[in-house]
Write an enzyme that holds these catalytic residues in place. Structure first.
Site, mmCIF file in Angstrom:
data_model
loop_
_atom_site.group_PDB
_atom_site.id
_atom_site.type_symbol
_atom_site.label_atom_id
_atom_site.label_comp_id
_atom_site.label_asym_id
_atom_site.label_seq_id
_atom_site.Cartn_x
_atom_site.Cartn_y
_atom_site.Cartn_z
ATOM 1 C CE LYS A 134 -51.161 -47.445 -6.457
ATOM 2 N NZ LYS A 134 -50.347 -46.850 -5.349
ATOM 3 N N GLY A 137 -52.940 -43.802 -6.360
ATOM 4 C CA GLY A 137 -53.961 -44.712 -6.849
ATOM 5 C C GLY A 137 -54.832 -44.113 -7.923
ATOM 6 C CD GLU A 145 -57.284 -59.591 0.884
ATOM 7 O OE1 GLU A 145 -58.136 -59.141 1.683
ATOM 8 O OE2 GLU A 145 -56.074 -59.361 0.969
ATOM 9 C CD GLU A 179 -61.203 -53.513 6.780
ATOM 10 O OE1 GLU A 179 -60.607 -54.603 6.826
ATOM 11 O OE2 GLU A 179 -61.348 -52.871 5.723
#
Length: 471
Positions: A169, A202, A244, A378
Site C-alpha cells: 500500500k 492507511g 522504520e 520531528e
C-alpha cells in the site's frame, strides 16, 4: 490531467472495488493534476488472497531464479529513469539534487539485494542441528510519500530475494509515481500474485493489511504514531514487523572540524530531500567556543540552498508535498519563535520571489535548547536548530536525549576518535563526515525510531524464519 483508476492484483491491472477518489496535486504550483481511485477492504483482501495463492510455488523457487528476477526488475526500472524522475518531480516536487540519487537507487536496489542473495546461505549448522532459513509468508508493505519509488523498490527487492510474496500500500498522494513504477515492474513478467499493489487510505487498506491473519509480516516506513498503530493491529496474530519510523538526528560538529569542509556537509545532511526525510540531521550540535564562527558560516552557506521549482537544476529545496505539510512546517517555525529561539536565516512564509506553491524558506534557528519543541519533535521540513555544547560529554548527552534514534552525524578530522564517539550514539546509523549510503549496511532505528532492520543480509533475514531440524 491523470486519472489513476486501476490497482495491480494477481499480475494484472484491475479496476478496484472501492469507488472513493482522491485528488493529486503538483506542490510547486498547487494545481490539481489528477485523481486516483482508492481501493477498499475488499481490494486489500483480494490482494492478500492473490499473494497467498502465489506463495507456495514462489517460496520454492531457487536462489538462482530469484537473482535473475531481481536483475530483470533492475533492468526494467533503469530503462525508464527519465519518466520516473519526471513523475517524482511533478507529483512530489523533489529537486534534482534528490532525484539524481533516488531514482537510480531504486533501480540498483534490486542488484544490491541480488548481490546479498548470491552469497547468502539458507542452510547452516548450529551444533548438531541443521537450521533452515525459510520465507516467512505473505508480507505487507506500507510506504510513505517522501521517496515513494525507492521504498516500493527496496521492499519488493527484499521480498523477491527471500522468496516471499508481497502486498503493497503506497501513499495515495503518490499515485502517479506508483503507476509509472508499476508499468515498469509489470514488464518484468514475474509470476502472478508475487507482488500486488493497492492504492488506498492507511486506515482502510493499510489497516486491513496490518490485521489480516493471512499476512505474516508488515514492513512499514512512516511516522512513529502510525507505526504504533500497526504494531497494535498486528498483535492479535503476532505478526512480525519491521518499522522504520521518525527521527530527530543529531548533526554534531566536533571542536577539531575544518569548517570550510564541514558546514556545507552539515547543511546537506539537514536539508536533504527538502527536509522531508526521517534521517535528516535537524539538530546541529556545535561547540560553544566556536559558535560565532559557525553561525556566520551556516548563514552564508545556507544562502546557497535555493528553494524553488525542481525543474531548476540550481534548486536544492523543493516544495512541501501538500498544503497540510506546508501548514505543519509553518506552525513549527512559529513555535520556534514563540519558544524564544532566534532566527539565523529563513522564517515564516514562502521564499522571496515565490508567490505560489507549498515552498518553505530553508530556516535555521539558534539559541535553541534541547527542551524546545523544535528540538524534540520531528518537523519534516527544512527547519534546523543549532544547539551549543561545552564539551563532548555534553554533546553526547544532548544527542542521545531524544525519544528517537534513527541516524546521527559526526563531523571532524580525527577518524579514530569519531569511530569511538560513534559507539556512544544511540542511533541505528552513524554517518561520519557525510559518508555515502551503503546498501549492504543495516538501516533502522533505536527507541521510537523503529523495530528491525532493512537492507543487505539484515533486511533479508527480516523476511525469513529460522527452522531447526534435529536428527
Amino acid at each position: 490531467m491523470r486519472h489513476i483508476d486501476k490497482v495491480y492484483i494477481d499480475g494484472q491491472f484491475v479496476t478496484p472495488h472501492g469507488t472513493q477518489t482522491a485528488d493529486l496535486h503538483n506542490p510547486s504550483t498547487e494545481e490539481k493534476i489528477g485523481t486516483v481511485r482508492l481501493g477498499d477492504i475488499e481490494d486489500a483482501q483480494a490482494a492478500i488472497a492473490a499473494a497467498k495463492r502465489a506463495f507456495p510455488a514462489f517460496s520454492r523457487t531457487t536462489k538462482a531464479e530469484r537473482i535473475e528476477m531481481l536483475k530483470t526488475l533492475s533492468s526494467v526500472v533503469s530503462a525508464r529513469i527519465p519518466e520516473l524522475t519526471e513523475a517524482m518531480a511533478t507529483e512530489y516536487g523533489a529537486p534534482q539534487t534528490f532525484t539524481r540519487f533516488a531514482i537510480p537507487h531504486a533501480a540498483t536496489t534490486f542488484l544490491d539485494m541480488a548481490k546479498a542473495l548470491q552469497s547468502y546461505d539458507f542452510d547452516r549448522q548450529s551444533g548438531q542441528t541443521r537450521v533452515r532459513m525459510q520465507p516467512i509468508g505473505v508480507v505487507a508493505a506500507i510506504t510513505p510519500w517522501n521517496s515513494n519509488i525507492g521504498f516500493i523498490a527496496s521492499k519488493l527487492a527484499t521480498s523477491i530475494a527471500a522468496g516471499t510474496t508481497i502486498v503493497i500500500k503506497p501513499s495515495e498522494m503518490s499515485a502517479i509515481q506508483t503507476q509509472a513504477l508499476l508499468e515498469c515492474l509489470h514488464e518484468a513478467g514475474l509470476p502472478k500474485g508475487v507482488f500486488n499493489v493497492v492504492n488506498g487510505l492507511g486506515d482502510v487498506v493499510g489497516a486491513e493489511f496490518s490485521r489480516h491473519p493471512d499476512v505474516a509480516k508488515v514492513t512499514f516506513t512512516g511516522s512513529t504514531r502510525v507505526g504504533k498503530e500497526i504494531l497494535r493491529a498486528g498483535a492479535e496474530s503476532l505478526k512480525r514487523v519491521t518499522l522504520e519510523l521518525g527521527g530527530k538526528g543529531p548533526n554534531i560538529i566536533l571542536d577539531d572540524a575544518d569548517l570550510d569542509t564541514v558546514i556545507p556537509t552539515v547543511l546537506r545532511m539537514g536539508f536533504m530531500n527538502s527536509g522531508q526525510a526521517c534521517v535528516a540531521g535537524t539538530r546541529i550540535l556545535a561547540p560553544a567556543q566556536r559558535m560565532e564562527d559557525i553561525l556566520m558560516r551556516l548563514k552564508m552557506s545556507a544562502a546557497q540552498f535555493k528553494a524553488g521549482d525542481p525543474a531548476d537544476p540550481q534548486v536544492m529545496v523543493g516544495p512541501m508535498v501538500s498544503q497540510k505539510q506546508y501548514d505543519r512546517v509553518q506552525s513549527y517555525i512559529d513555535v520556534g519563535l514563540q519558544e524564544g529561539a532566534a532566527l539565523l536565516t529563513g522564517g515564516l512564509g514562502r521564499p522571496q520571489g515565490l508567490n505560489k506553491g507549498w515552498f518553505t524558506q530553508p530556516t535555521i534557528f539558534f539559541n535553541v535548547n534541547n527542551e524546545m519543541r523544535i528540538a524534540r519533535e520531528e518537523i519534516f521540513g527544512p527547519v534546523l536548530s543549532v544547539i551549543a555544547y561545552h564539551d563532548e560529554e555534553e554533546a553526547i548527552a544532548i544527542a542521545n536525549d531524544t525519544p528517537y534514534g534513527l541516524q546521527s552525524y559526526l563531523h571532524g578530522t580525527d577518524m579514530a576518535h569519531m569511530q569511538s564517539l560513534a559507539e556512544r550514539l544511540d542511533t541505528g546509523r552513524v554517518v561520519i563526515n557525510g559518508a555515502p549510503h551503503d546498501p549492504a549496511a543495516p538501516f533502522g532505528g533505536f527507541k521510537q525510531s523503529g523495530i528491525g532492520r532493512e537492507y543487505g543480509v539484515f533486511g533479508l533475514e527480516a523476511y525469513l524464519e529460522a527452522k531447526a531440524i534435529l536428527a
